[in-house]
Design a protein around this motif. Structure first.
Motif, PDB file in Angstrom:
ATOM      1  N   ALA A  77       3.555   2.150  -4.217  1.00  0.00           N
ATOM      2  CA  ALA A  77       2.584   2.520  -5.257  1.00  0.00           C
ATOM      3  C   ALA A  77       1.944   1.268  -5.857  1.00  0.00           C
ATOM      4  O   ALA A  77       0.743   1.269  -6.172  1.00  0.00           O
ATOM      5  N   GLU A  80      -0.655   0.063  -3.437  1.00  0.00           N
ATOM      6  CA  GLU A  80      -1.848   0.918  -3.469  1.00  0.00           C
ATOM      7  C   GLU A  80      -2.784   0.568  -4.620  1.00  0.00           C
ATOM      8  O   GLU A  80      -3.989   0.804  -4.527  1.00  0.00           O
ATOM      9  N   ARG A  81      -2.253   0.016  -5.696  1.00  0.00           N
ATOM     10  CA  ARG A  81      -3.087  -0.358  -6.846  1.00  0.00           C
ATOM     11  C   ARG A  81      -3.822  -1.689  -6.637  1.00  0.00           C
ATOM     12  O   ARG A  81      -4.654  -2.066  -7.461  1.00  0.00           O
ATOM     13  N   GLU A  84      -7.928  -4.122  -1.447  1.00  0.00           N
ATOM     14  CA  GLU A  84      -7.745  -4.389  -0.017  1.00  0.00           C
ATOM     15  C   GLU A  84      -7.987  -5.870   0.255  1.00  0.00           C
ATOM     16  O   GLU A  84      -8.652  -6.547  -0.509  1.00  0.00           O
TER      17      GLU A  84
END
Length: 192
Positions: A77, A80-81, A84
């Motif tokens: 998680a 994901e924050r 990229e």
């Protein structure tokens, strides 16, 4: 017509047993853990506990498995924050190790530390699920697109802070933590 308020169901027996086991370990270590104590703390009979866990080893293995899965999900998680691109895993490690909210990392570290240390003392092999998660993170950092060593230094530094906390070796001041974070963050800025 009933006006009773529906309450969400409480944790299932297995979860209550694992929570109770963690609480006992945090308070008294593995030496203070008995099946009877875990059952009583969880509000189940010893037979109910044995239905879910064949014995103390099975119970400890499940507890470490649950903690390892929490680590895996929490780190995922955090990744994901992150934006990229190169350094995404290292940025996540930096956030995971220093935390976004004061006190959150401390509680997480305290919970993990108590379980890890007690279980390691009981049987070092019990930490294998946590070792597997750390190996996954190390593999991800190695392919994170950073120059060699950059991500590994961030991971080593955050691991070092964790060790300092769990062994009560030292407590960095907020200013020291800020300076360390800024220094590590600069490694990400100098990356391609």
């Amino acid at each position: 017509m009933s006006l009773a308020v529906a309450h969400p169901p409480g944790p299932d027996a297995r979860t209550r047993i694992l929570d109770a086991t963690e609480a006992i370990i945090r308070a008294r270590g593995v030496a203070g853990l008995t099946l009877e104590a875990a059952a009583k703390e969880a509000g189940v009979s010893k037979g109910g506990l044995l239905y879910h866990f064949a014995g103390k080893e099975t119970l400890l293995h499940a507890l470490l498995g649950r903690m390892a899965e929490w680590m895996r999900q929490d780190f995922a998680a955090t990744v994901e924050r992150q934006p990229e691109g190169p350094g995404r895993i290292a940025r996540a490690m930096l956030d995971w190790g220093f935390g976004a909210a004061p006190g959150v990392v401390d509680e997480r570290c305290d919970r993990a530390a108590a379980v890890f240390l007690a279980c390691f003392h009981h049987d070092p092999a019990l930490l294998d699920p946590a070792r597997a998660v750390v190996a996954e993170i190390r593999a991800a950092i190695a392919t994170d697109g950073l120059p060699p060593g950059h991500g590994q230094v961030i991971m080593a530094a955050t691991d070092g802070l964790f060790m300092a906390r769990i062994f009560n070796l030292y407590t960095p001041s907020p200013a020291e933590l800020g300076a360390m974070h800024a220094t590590l963050a600069r490694l990400l800025e100098t990356s391609p």
